[in-house]
Design an enzyme around this catalytic site. Sequence first.
Site, PDB file in Angstrom:
ATOM      1  N   GLN A 160       0.935  -1.315  -0.016  1.00 30.16           N
ATOM      2  CA  GLN A 160      -0.060  -0.016   0.039  1.00 30.16           C
ATOM      3  C   GLN A 160       0.819   1.155   0.061  1.00 30.16           C
ATOM      4  O   GLN A 160       1.599   1.354   0.982  1.00 30.16           O
ATOM      5  CB  GLN A 160      -0.845  -0.108   1.212  1.00 30.16           C
ATOM      6  N   SER A 181       1.243   6.659   2.610  1.00 28.17           N
ATOM      7  CA  SER A 181       2.081   7.665   3.443  1.00 28.17           C
ATOM      8  C   SER A 181       3.309   7.918   2.806  1.00 28.17           C
ATOM      9  O   SER A 181       4.076   7.521   2.253  1.00 28.17           O
ATOM     10  CB  SER A 181       2.580   6.749   4.652  1.00 28.17           C
ATOM     11  N   SER A 194       4.599  -1.036   3.848  1.00 23.37           N
ATOM     12  CA  SER A 194       5.111  -2.513   4.267  1.00 23.37           C
ATOM     13  C   SER A 194       5.252  -3.530   3.043  1.00 23.37           C
ATOM     14  O   SER A 194       4.261  -3.290   2.109  1.00 23.37           O
ATOM     15  CB  SER A 194       3.866  -3.002   5.232  1.00 23.37           C
ATOM     16  N   GLU A 248      -9.027  -1.488   6.528  1.00 28.87           N
ATOM     17  CA  GLU A 248      -7.996  -1.681   7.342  1.00 28.87           C
ATOM     18  C   GLU A 248      -8.252  -1.411   8.806  1.00 28.87           C
ATOM     19  O   GLU A 248      -7.768  -2.092   9.530  1.00 28.87           O
ATOM     20  CB  GLU A 248      -6.643  -0.699   6.760  1.00 28.87           C
ATOM     21  N   GLU A 256      -4.895  10.705  17.289  1.00 29.60           N
ATOM     22  CA  GLU A 256      -5.185  12.266  17.175  1.00 29.60           C
ATOM     23  C   GLU A 256      -6.429  12.310  15.967  1.00 29.60           C
ATOM     24  O   GLU A 256      -7.416  12.752  15.958  1.00 29.60           O
ATOM     25  CB  GLU A 256      -4.408  13.088  17.008  1.00 29.60           C
TER      26      GLU A 256
END
Length: 381
Positions: free
Chosen positions: A128, A131, A163, A246, A365
């Site tokens: 994936q 990020s 990953s 996910e 958060e």
Amino acid sequence: MDLNLSESERKFRTRVCAWLDSAPRPEGLRDYGATPTREDLPAARAWQRSLLDAGLAGLSWPRSAGGTEATPMEQGIWAEETARAGVPLQINLFGPELAGPMIIKFGTKSQQQRFLPPILRADEIWCQLFSEPEAGSDLAGLRTRAEADGDGWRVHGQKVWTSGAHYADLGLLLARTGTGDRPHDGLTFFLLPMDRPGIDVRPLRQMDGQVKFNEVYFDGVSVGPDDVLGAVGSGWRVAMSTLGRERMMIGANAVRFVQLLDELWSVVEGRDLSPTDSVRRRWTDLWSRCQLLRLQWFRVLSVVTSTDDSRTSLLKLTATELERDITVFAQEALGPDLVTGEACTRWRNWLLAAPGQTIAGGTSEIQRNIIARRVLRLPTG
């Protein structure tokens, strides 16, 4: 919510337990979590193919796509029993649980025919590519861009914490193809072969010694219309559906957490000093939170009809903060043994890895903000 199993669900649990008891386990198979290491791959591939032969692969997929259309409760049963058996749910999270369902939901017929069977057979491994150094939890701020080039695009940029990218065959890539009034606009979702020229994968070694994460650089990587999942510019919708799934799967860890707490108790009792009242109270509190997570997961499975549902953030927040608190408790209960004791190696590695779980898939958060705004509908100022 009725957690009493139906007759068919009880039969499913019996079948699953019987199969897990008798199924041969590939040499080297371990419960590696959502992502295998490169060394895990041979056993992981063999395990996935055993699941397919037994009719236990693609539980959430429709039968028309090669899956079994298991009910949410049956999917929960499978997650619990594989945790008890100490084996992986499937080869990894990204192919069977993210790429496959998204291709089923948003893909063309040709994309489904091309990609779905190899996912179930573990012929192709996925990663994936979301990020970035400047866009982790703030995914809408990503800078990787796909610049128009004829009828396709050229991708430039960088991803990080990917990953399995160092052994993946394909990746779920989110890149910016245009602009709009909001940062979410102008994003497009691509199904990217990882052997395309211009892709540079650089593995990152973790504190626990494993190599699961990577930096990935793109230097003019060619992508075309056939690589687009969904419509050009609608990548945010696909990405949010992917992240929702996910986050939902993270809640499946409740039974695994209970097992680890039981193991911790055995280690603590084996020391020279008996557990103190404080340790007993902390253990009981964490054990109770594990049971609440299990009930919460089943409830979300039973009421959420779309992975776009923001209530999946409740599972992600609850599970990852519980995992972190369990490892902190292990650190306090085991003391110096956690660093030097041979019996504590698993706990030591888990302690090093757990803080990252509160960041991956969106920080705690961010999850609190999502819950406040989209679930509780609290006013924002």
